[in-house]
Design a protein around this motif. Sequence first.
Motif, PDB file in Angstrom:
ATOM      1  N   HIS A   8      69.973-110.141 -32.741  1.00 26.00           N
ATOM      2  CA  HIS A   8      71.197-109.452 -33.158  1.00 26.00           C
ATOM      3  C   HIS A   8      72.442-110.081 -32.539  1.00 26.00           C
ATOM      4  O   HIS A   8      72.366-110.965 -31.681  1.00 26.00           O
ATOM      5  N   ARG A  12      75.957-104.236 -30.288  1.00 26.28           N
ATOM      6  CA  ARG A  12      74.715-103.507 -30.529  1.00 26.28           C
ATOM      7  C   ARG A  12      74.165-102.849 -29.264  1.00 26.28           C
ATOM      8  O   ARG A  12      72.987-102.517 -29.180  1.00 26.28           O
ATOM      9  N   THR A  15      71.986 -99.434 -29.396  1.00 30.59           N
ATOM     10  CA  THR A  15      70.819 -99.308 -30.274  1.00 30.59           C
ATOM     11  C   THR A  15      69.609 -99.818 -29.517  1.00 30.59           C
ATOM     12  O   THR A  15      69.547 -99.743 -28.299  1.00 30.59           O
ATOM     13  N   LEU A  20      66.627-101.501 -34.642  1.00 27.63           N
ATOM     14  CA  LEU A  20      67.054-102.690 -35.370  1.00 27.63           C
ATOM     15  C   LEU A  20      65.997-103.128 -36.380  1.00 27.63           C
ATOM     16  O   LEU A  20      66.311-103.448 -37.529  1.00 27.63           O
ATOM     17  N   PHE A  50      66.086-107.651 -28.522  1.00 29.39           N
ATOM     18  CA  PHE A  50      67.211-106.796 -28.157  1.00 29.39           C
ATOM     19  C   PHE A  50      67.732-107.162 -26.775  1.00 29.39           C
ATOM     20  O   PHE A  50      66.960-107.282 -25.820  1.00 29.39           O
ATOM     21  N   GLY A  52      71.248-105.979 -26.130  1.00 33.51           N
ATOM     22  CA  GLY A  52      72.491-105.222 -26.042  1.00 33.51           C
ATOM     23  C   GLY A  52      72.607-104.387 -24.784  1.00 33.51           C
ATOM     24  O   GLY A  52      73.715-104.138 -24.286  1.00 33.51           O
TER      25      GLY A  52
END
Length: 291
Positions: A8, A12, A15, A20, A50, A52
């Motif tokens: 990503h 973000r 999340t 996702l 991920f 984020g």
Amino acid sequence: MARVVCIHGIGRQHTGERELRGAWHPALSDGLTRAGAVTDLAADDVRCVFYGDLFRPPGRTLALGDPPLDASDVADGFEAELLLAWWAEAARTDGTVLPPDARTLARTPQAVQRALNALSRSRFFAGVALRGLVLDLRQVRGYLCDPALRDAVQQRVADAVTERTRVVVGHSLGSVVAYEALCARPDWPVRTLLTLGSPLGVRNLVFDRLRTGPTGSPGDWPGSVRHWTNLADAGDVVALVKDLRPLFGERVRCQVVHNGARAHDATRYLNTAEAGRAVEEGCRETGEAGV
């Protein structure tokens, strides 16, 4: 073990990898359908990397929202320059955005405030709070300028790629992460790189800061990749440079798609026939098409 690993972009932090994948897997599948592909991707065939949470302040919860930030929180140098570049591109593609003038480009505090005001009224950043814009700038700077943070993000990519992975998809800042990871690990079995809304072509701020391994340099071909497709919407402000070939070579397939009002949206990129063809190509080389 996923055949397709997705990375990503900015914004973000609130999340997670499962959320996702819940959005990206159907969009990928729709793109394959639009392309008339025979590849069928099960949910377990797709993994979203991920990172984020690395940008999320510790001890905070979603209910508290983002910290209150304003123009004074935009740092001189990288953040201010990227903000002004976004403003100039937004003005070029959106007639409702007043363009910066020569005096504005001096990067004064007033220029930063004007840039934030202009972008907050643009179609591209519609609905994004000023504090969100500032946080986005910080995330790009953080990844490109903080070696420890960069290493942490790269480790998560390394943990996701297996001997079965053939396609890596990078959206926005994730395309930078993907490119660097593939350059640094030419032994990976990845055959296709799909970049979406990528800032890789932005010289000085992004391209010149790329880290491509101990013996590499920006512009190198990404490792074991055989096919690289780059998709950009004409109105995507983050993808300031739509054509990556002058910097990365003629082998990059650069295509312009139309995502409507959400020019930078990852799922709108993924559900295009162009994205579907790229993913199909990578999966087909494994001999697993139709599995």
